[in-house]
Design a protein around this motif. Structure first.
Motif, mmCIF file in Angstrom:
data_model
loop_
_atom_site.group_PDB
_atom_site.id
_atom_site.type_symbol
_atom_site.label_atom_id
_atom_site.label_comp_id
_atom_site.label_asym_id
_atom_site.label_seq_id
_atom_site.Cartn_x
_atom_site.Cartn_y
_atom_site.Cartn_z
ATOM 1 N N SER A 40 0.830 -1.206 0.000
ATOM 2 C CA SER A 40 0.000 0.000 0.000
ATOM 3 C C SER A 40 0.863 1.253 0.000
ATOM 4 O O SER A 40 0.352 2.365 -0.128
ATOM 5 N N GLU A 63 0.689 1.233 -3.890
ATOM 6 C CA GLU A 63 -0.635 1.634 -3.398
ATOM 7 C C GLU A 63 -1.685 0.532 -3.571
ATOM 8 O O GLU A 63 -2.764 0.734 -4.118
ATOM 9 N N SER A 131 -4.228 6.320 -4.135
ATOM 10 C CA SER A 131 -5.076 5.781 -3.076
ATOM 11 C C SER A 131 -4.895 6.567 -1.782
ATOM 12 O O SER A 131 -3.959 7.361 -1.649
ATOM 13 N N PRO A 133 -4.933 5.734 2.352
ATOM 14 C CA PRO A 133 -5.101 4.932 3.561
ATOM 15 C C PRO A 133 -5.580 5.825 4.705
ATOM 16 O O PRO A 133 -5.328 7.039 4.708
ATOM 17 N N TYR A 163 -4.400 -0.150 8.011
ATOM 18 C CA TYR A 163 -5.289 0.917 7.562
ATOM 19 C C TYR A 163 -6.400 0.413 6.643
ATOM 20 O O TYR A 163 -6.287 -0.642 6.018
ATOM 21 N N THR A 165 -7.864 1.351 3.191
ATOM 22 C CA THR A 165 -7.331 2.102 2.053
ATOM 23 C C THR A 165 -8.373 2.247 0.959
ATOM 24 O O THR A 165 -8.976 1.265 0.534
#
Length: 252
Positions: A40, A63, A131, A133, A163, A165
């Motif tokens: 991420s 991401e 993205s 998060p 997280y 996301t």
């Protein structure tokens, strides 16, 4: 070709160290096996880590699969997708929106405090392109309403190890074929510890679930019954090293 999640998998959940995985990483480099970081994390974060690990000849999935950083490529500078995502997020009803605190809301200092990152890495984590998060602090019912409101805006939400996301779609598995095509579609191994790694583990020839006592346990996956998905006994990078050394000896 190895595809690996980072936090809780190749990197220790608390310290972000990969030291315990260095023996297996060294063997993979010696055999010229591409190791694709899949996380991420942002392109600037993965670009820096990829250089540190001497993996610049491999692509990186950024991401949570929203983008692919090509071998030796520098991070993109145009964040139009991220700006569009933030605008859509801010159109959510305030009673729901207030329960989600994204990196754009926290800023580098907030990310430093929450994730325990040093200042330079927190700044890279906030340089997002695809993205967002964030932390969710509402009830389960409010979360369902929030996710439904996101869906109406074309946004998807995925729970990782730390997280929630948000993105306009795309998974790590979606990017695996693109990355594999760069190397004539080799045999693939994927390692991960959280539900957002599930598609990647299922998509690989061999998937490895890394033990992570800090999150909810990964449910049993279909591939475990056939032996195409394995589980580590050790956690984090120690588990990564344990399983990769076993697989290297099996496949070479």
């Amino acid at each position: 070709m190895v595809f690996t999640d980072l936090d809780g998998t190749l990197l220790d959940h608390e310290t972000y160290s990969y030291a315990a995985a260095l023996p297996a990483l060294s063997q993979l480099r010696a055999r010229n096996v591409p190791v694709v970081l899949a996380s991420s994390k942002t392109a600037p974060e993965l670009h820096a880590l990829r250089e540190e690990l001497r993996l610049t000849a491999s692509p990186a999935i950024v991401e949570n699969g929203a983008g692919l950083l090509m071998p030796h490529e520098a991070p993109p500078e145009a964040p139009e997708t991220y700006q569009r995502l933030r605008a859509a997020l801010d159109e959510i009803a305030p009673a729901l929106r207030r329960h989600f605190r994204g990196f754009g809301d926290m800023g580098p200092e907030g990310v430093m405090a929450d994730a325990g990152l040093p200042a330079d890495k927190a700044r890279l984590a906030c340089q997002r392109a695809y993205s967002e998060p964030g932390l969710w602090d509402g009830s389960a019912e409010e979360r369902r309403a929030f996710l439904e409101a996101l869906k109406e805006k074309g946004l998807h939400a995925r729970r990782g190890g730390r997280y929630l996301t948000l993105s306009f779609g795309g998974t790590k598995a979606d990017r695996m074929d693109e990355a594999g095509a760069l190397f004539d579609r080799p045999h693939t191994i994927a390692l991960g510890d959280a539900p957002n790694d599930r598609e990647m583990l299922d998509h690989a020839d061999i998937g490895v679930i890394i033990a992570n006592p800090h999150g909810a346990p990964m449910p049993e996956l279909c591939g475990e019954r056939s032996g195409s998905i394995l589980r580590s006994s050790k956690i984090g990078p120690a588990g990564w090293n344990e399983m990769m050394l076993k697989l290297i000896s099996r496949l070479t």
